[in-house]
Design a protein around this motif. Structure first.
Motif, PDB file in Angstrom:
ATOM      1  N   THR A  22       0.835  -1.202   0.000  1.00  0.00           N
ATOM      2  CA  THR A  22       0.000   0.000   0.000  1.00  0.00           C
ATOM      3  C   THR A  22       0.868   1.251   0.000  1.00  0.00           C
ATOM      4  O   THR A  22       0.585   2.212  -0.691  1.00  0.00           O
ATOM      5  N   MET A  23       1.939   1.215   0.768  1.00  0.00           N
ATOM      6  CA  MET A  23       2.818   2.378   0.830  1.00  0.00           C
ATOM      7  C   MET A  23       3.504   2.606  -0.513  1.00  0.00           C
ATOM      8  O   MET A  23       3.706   3.731  -0.929  1.00  0.00           O
ATOM      9  N   ALA A  24       3.845   1.530  -1.193  1.00  0.00           N
ATOM     10  CA  ALA A  24       4.541   1.664  -2.468  1.00  0.00           C
ATOM     11  C   ALA A  24       3.604   2.248  -3.520  1.00  0.00           C
ATOM     12  O   ALA A  24       4.019   2.980  -4.401  1.00  0.00           O
ATOM     13  N   ALA A  25       2.339   1.907  -3.402  1.00  0.00           N
ATOM     14  CA  ALA A  25       1.374   2.347  -4.410  1.00  0.00           C
ATOM     15  C   ALA A  25       0.874   3.744  -4.088  1.00  0.00           C
ATOM     16  O   ALA A  25      -0.293   3.947  -3.812  1.00  0.00           O
ATOM     17  N   THR A  26       1.781   4.677  -4.072  1.00  0.00           N
ATOM     18  CA  THR A  26       1.351   6.045  -3.818  1.00  0.00           C
ATOM     19  C   THR A  26       0.634   6.569  -5.046  1.00  0.00           C
ATOM     20  O   THR A  26       0.862   6.089  -6.153  1.00  0.00           O
ATOM     21  N   ASN A  27      -0.206   7.532  -4.837  1.00  0.00           N
ATOM     22  CA  ASN A  27      -0.984   8.086  -5.932  1.00  0.00           C
ATOM     23  C   ASN A  27      -0.422   9.453  -6.284  1.00  0.00           C
ATOM     24  O   ASN A  27      -0.528  10.390  -5.512  1.00  0.00           O
ATOM     25  N   TRP A  28       0.203   9.544  -7.449  1.00  0.00           N
ATOM     26  CA  TRP A  28       0.833  10.810  -7.856  1.00  0.00           C
ATOM     27  C   TRP A  28      -0.192  11.758  -8.474  1.00  0.00           C
ATOM     28  O   TRP A  28       0.087  12.932  -8.678  1.00  0.00           O
ATOM     29  N   CYS A  29      -1.378  11.229  -8.793  1.00  0.00           N
ATOM     30  CA  CYS A  29      -2.363  12.034  -9.517  1.00  0.00           C
ATOM     31  C   CYS A  29      -2.962  13.136  -8.649  1.00  0.00           C
ATOM     32  O   CYS A  29      -2.878  13.090  -7.432  1.00  0.00           O
ATOM     33  N   MET A  30      -3.580  14.076  -9.311  1.00  0.00           N
ATOM     34  CA  MET A  30      -4.361  15.104  -8.632  1.00  0.00           C
ATOM     35  C   MET A  30      -5.684  15.244  -9.357  1.00  0.00           C
ATOM     36  O   MET A  30      -5.778  14.925 -10.546  1.00  0.00           O
ATOM     37  N   LYS A  31      -6.660  15.755  -8.633  1.00  0.00           N
ATOM     38  CA  LYS A  31      -7.952  15.987  -9.268  1.00  0.00           C
ATOM     39  C   LYS A  31      -7.826  17.015 -10.378  1.00  0.00           C
ATOM     40  O   LYS A  31      -7.048  17.956 -10.268  1.00  0.00           O
ATOM     41  N   ARG A  32      -8.623  16.818 -11.416  1.00  0.00           N
ATOM     42  CA  ARG A  32      -8.759  17.755 -12.543  1.00  0.00           C
ATOM     43  C   ARG A  32      -7.562  17.755 -13.482  1.00  0.00           C
ATOM     44  O   ARG A  32      -7.462  18.637 -14.313  1.00  0.00           O
ATOM     45  N   ILE A  33      -6.637  16.786 -13.357  1.00  0.00           N
ATOM     46  CA  ILE A  33      -5.560  16.740 -14.352  1.00  0.00           C
ATOM     47  C   ILE A  33      -5.961  15.829 -15.507  1.00  0.00           C
ATOM     48  O   ILE A  33      -6.771  14.914 -15.346  1.00  0.00           O
ATOM     49  N   GLN A  34      -5.381  16.114 -16.653  1.00  0.00           N
ATOM     50  CA  GLN A  34      -5.651  15.291 -17.829  1.00  0.00           C
ATOM     51  C   GLN A  34      -4.593  14.189 -17.901  1.00  0.00           C
ATOM     52  O   GLN A  34      -3.397  14.468 -17.797  1.00  0.00           O
ATOM     53  N   VAL A  35      -5.059  12.952 -18.033  1.00  0.00           N
ATOM     54  CA  VAL A  35      -4.153  11.807 -18.047  1.00  0.00           C
ATOM     55  C   VAL A  35      -4.444  10.908 -19.248  1.00  0.00           C
ATOM     56  O   VAL A  35      -5.544  10.942 -19.809  1.00  0.00           O
ATOM     57  N   ARG A  36      -3.432  10.111 -19.592  1.00  0.00           N
ATOM     58  CA  ARG A  36      -3.601   9.078 -20.614  1.00  0.00           C
ATOM     59  C   ARG A  36      -3.399   7.738 -19.936  1.00  0.00           C
ATOM     60  O   ARG A  36      -2.494   7.584 -19.112  1.00  0.00           O
ATOM     61  N   VAL A  37      -4.222   6.767 -20.283  1.00  0.00           N
ATOM     62  CA  VAL A  37      -4.073   5.414 -19.739  1.00  0.00           C
ATOM     63  C   VAL A  37      -2.983   4.698 -20.537  1.00  0.00           C
ATOM     64  O   VAL A  37      -3.035   4.674 -21.769  1.00  0.00           O
ATOM     65  N   VAL A  38      -1.980   4.140 -19.833  1.00  0.00           N
ATOM     66  CA  VAL A  38      -0.843   3.539 -20.531  1.00  0.00           C
ATOM     67  C   VAL A  38      -0.866   2.011 -20.521  1.00  0.00           C
ATOM     68  O   VAL A  38      -0.059   1.375 -21.186  1.00  0.00           O
ATOM     69  N   GLY A  47      -8.418  10.985 -20.292  1.00  0.00           N
ATOM     70  CA  GLY A  47      -9.507  11.392 -19.412  1.00  0.00           C
ATOM     71  C   GLY A  47      -9.030  12.408 -18.400  1.00  0.00           C
ATOM     72  O   GLY A  47      -7.862  12.802 -18.380  1.00  0.00           O
ATOM     73  N   VAL A  48      -9.957  12.810 -17.548  1.00  0.00           N
ATOM     74  CA  VAL A  48      -9.668  13.770 -16.492  1.00  0.00           C
ATOM     75  C   VAL A  48      -9.924  13.083 -15.152  1.00  0.00           C
ATOM     76  O   VAL A  48     -10.946  12.408 -14.978  1.00  0.00           O
ATOM     77  N   VAL A  49      -8.978  13.229 -14.224  1.00  0.00           N
ATOM     78  CA  VAL A  49      -9.132  12.638 -12.900  1.00  0.00           C
ATOM     79  C   VAL A  49     -10.212  13.408 -12.139  1.00  0.00           C
ATOM     80  O   VAL A  49     -10.127  14.628 -11.991  1.00  0.00           O
ATOM     81  N   THR A  50     -11.224  12.691 -11.663  1.00  0.00           N
ATOM     82  CA  THR A  50     -12.287  13.362 -10.911  1.00  0.00           C
ATOM     83  C   THR A  50     -12.249  13.025  -9.424  1.00  0.00           C
ATOM     84  O   THR A  50     -12.827  13.736  -8.614  1.00  0.00           O
ATOM     85  N   GLU A  51     -11.566  11.933  -9.075  1.00  0.00           N
ATOM     86  CA  GLU A  51     -11.540  11.526  -7.675  1.00  0.00           C
ATOM     87  C   GLU A  51     -10.327  10.644  -7.440  1.00  0.00           C
ATOM     88  O   GLU A  51      -9.939   9.868  -8.318  1.00  0.00           O
ATOM     89  N   LEU A  52      -9.708  10.785  -6.259  1.00  0.00           N
ATOM     90  CA  LEU A  52      -8.588   9.928  -5.887  1.00  0.00           C
ATOM     91  C   LEU A  52      -9.094   8.891  -4.896  1.00  0.00           C
ATOM     92  O   LEU A  52      -9.704   9.238  -3.887  1.00  0.00           O
ATOM     93  N   GLY A  54      -7.443   6.045  -2.907  1.00  0.00           N
ATOM     94  CA  GLY A  54      -6.240   5.303  -2.537  1.00  0.00           C
ATOM     95  C   GLY A  54      -5.210   5.431  -3.634  1.00  0.00           C
ATOM     96  O   GLY A  54      -4.830   6.524  -4.021  1.00  0.00           O
ATOM     97  N   ALA A  55      -4.781   4.287  -4.173  1.00  0.00           N
ATOM     98  CA  ALA A  55      -3.779   4.300  -5.254  1.00  0.00           C
ATOM     99  C   ALA A  55      -4.443   4.327  -6.626  1.00  0.00           C
ATOM    100  O   ALA A  55      -3.776   4.157  -7.636  1.00  0.00           O
ATOM    101  N   GLU A  56      -5.748   4.526  -6.655  1.00  0.00           N
ATOM    102  CA  GLU A  56      -6.474   4.546  -7.926  1.00  0.00           C
ATOM    103  C   GLU A  56      -7.095   5.907  -8.166  1.00  0.00           C
ATOM    104  O   GLU A  56      -7.232   6.711  -7.255  1.00  0.00           O
ATOM    105  N   CYS A  57      -7.473   6.128  -9.413  1.00  0.00           N
ATOM    106  CA  CYS A  57      -8.104   7.387  -9.793  1.00  0.00           C
ATOM    107  C   CYS A  57      -9.406   7.085 -10.515  1.00  0.00           C
ATOM    108  O   CYS A  57      -9.437   6.192 -11.377  1.00  0.00           O
TER     109      CYS A  57
END
Length: 131
Positions: A22-38, A47-52, A54-57
């Protein structure tokens, strides 16, 4: 030597593997950023991150559907000149601004808060989508 009071190396509070993961899976994302699924089912979708979560968006994908993706399967879409941006790391983390120029790896950002001009590493920037 008073060895009785020194803590024993194997206390019950030793974190187990789940905790480490769980500690390793930190979430670098922030709300309202535009991301690409890799990777995974939605690879190459943007897409746009609407909610964090845990380690998922939770993402709102282009086209309107929503899905939940692990942050490690996401990358920030690199901002282009004149994009609204948010800073993902460092002392200015969470600050927003406008990308007014790009010089190699350096992004020249005019900060929203006070109109300061800051030079920020391009990989630390993400496109910020106003809600």
């Amino acid at each position: 030597g008073n060895d009785a009071t020194s803590p024993s190396p194997c206390t019950p509070a030793t974190p187990g593997p789940d905790y480490a993961r769980t500690m390793a899976a930190t979430n670098w994302c922030m709300k309202r950023i535009q991301v690409r699924v890799v990777s995974g089912e939605y690879i190459d979708r943007v897409g746009v991150v609407t909610e964090l979560l845990g380690a998922e968006c939770r993402l709102e994908l282009q086209g309107g559907s929503t899905t939940v993706v692990a942050s490690e399967d996401l990358e920030a879409v690199p901002p282009s000149k004149n994009s609204s941006v948010i800073i993902l790391k460092g002392e200015l983390k969470g600050s927003t601004g406008k990308l007014i120029g790009i010089d190699g790896r350096d992004g020249i950002v005019k900060m929203d808060l006070n109109a300061d001009i800051k030079i920020v590493d391009m990989p630390s920037l993400a496109i910020y989508v106003q809600g």
